[in-house]
Design an enzyme around this catalytic site. Structure first.
Site, mmCIF file in Angstrom:
data_model
loop_
_atom_site.group_PDB
_atom_site.id
_atom_site.type_symbol
_atom_site.label_atom_id
_atom_site.label_comp_id
_atom_site.label_asym_id
_atom_site.label_seq_id
_atom_site.Cartn_x
_atom_site.Cartn_y
_atom_site.Cartn_z
ATOM 1 C CB THR A 49 47.611 33.014 33.566
ATOM 2 O OG1 THR A 49 46.761 33.787 32.710
ATOM 3 C CG2 THR A 49 49.041 33.519 33.429
ATOM 4 C CG ASP A 94 43.976 29.566 36.293
ATOM 5 O OD1 ASP A 94 45.133 29.316 35.900
ATOM 6 O OD2 ASP A 94 43.602 30.716 36.612
ATOM 7 C CD GLU A 147 45.553 33.407 37.354
ATOM 8 O OE1 GLU A 147 46.288 32.677 36.664
ATOM 9 O OE2 GLU A 147 45.806 33.684 38.542
#
Length: 241
Positions: A28, A83, A105
């Site tokens: 994200t 990520d 995450e």
């Protein structure tokens, strides 16, 4: 070259590690969004992969880009998670959670054989702590939780101000930011974290703390894009050692 172009370069380099048939964790944030977009182009060209998004925002981006999705309830592991990070130290310890998705995450990263962190080279720091440390908390009993966090800070040799994160933009501007899991985030401005593993352990032991943004021993490698090109840094010890 601007910052956005550097982020896309790092994402493109990480994409070189993806192979047909892989199960991927999709991060994200602004840098991870570049990876999802580039991955979508590869999928359109015939690459067969499936992804697990770490936030509702990433789920929407992946769907828009044509990346097939699944959940960790439907598969038993992930090959690679890609990520971003807010800070990366020489041990490849991270501060993450600026986008508010730290809990998902970390779950996805821990379920992965490898975690590749992608960032522009301004995220590389000698010591973590310049970026505020996100701490995801349950709203109930927040005062008691804050006091316990302050005690943990003192025991670990750090101190600083904490503030409840507020949403920015849209119809929720100025209201308390609420995570995808329904929790709040305290942002702690600590300046310098002298012992990230010890602080991570202390925070994890506090009732009321759901998760924190210290990612210790999870990143396998970091891809950093800067004015002089791409650097790939491998963690000194393999994940799990």
């Amino acid at each position: 070259m601007n910052m956005d172009q550097l982020k896309r370069q790092a994402a493109a380099r990480a994409l070189e590690e993806v192979r047909d048939g892989m199960q991927l964790g999709l991060g994200t944030g602004s840098t991870a969004k570049h990876f999802v977009e580039l991955l979508g182009e590869r999928v359109a060209a015939g690459l067969k992969v499936i992804g697990v998004p770490t936030s509702e925002a990433t789920r929407l981006d992946a769907t828009r880009c044509g990346v097939p999705l699944t959940t960790l309830d439907e598969i038993d592991h992930l090959d690679i998670t890609v990520d971003g990070a807010d800070e990366i130290d020489p041990e490849l310890n991270l501060i993450k959670g600026g986008g508010g998705a730290l809990l998902r995450e970390k779950i996805v990263a821990a379920a992965s054989d490898r975690m590749i962190v992608i960032a522009d080279d301004t995220k590389w720091v000698p010591t973590l702590g310049r970026f505020p440390l996100p701490i995801e908390v349950i709203p109930f009993g927040l005062g008691a939780t804050r006091r316990a966090i302050e005690t943990a800070f003192a025991q670990c040799g750090v101190s600083g101000q904490m503030a409840v994160r507020k949403a920015k933009g849209g119809d929720k501007d100025g209201h308390v930011f609420v995570t995808d899991g329904g929790h709040w985030i305290l942002d702690a401005q600590l300046g310098r974290i002298v012992d990230p593993p010890s602080l991570a352990k202390a925070l994890s032991a506090i009732p009321g703390v759901v998760e924190h943004g210290l990612f210790i021993g999870l990143a396998s490698s970091a891809v950093l894009a800067g004015g002089e090109g791409i650097r790939v840094i491998e963690r000194r010890k393999p994940k799990g050692d």
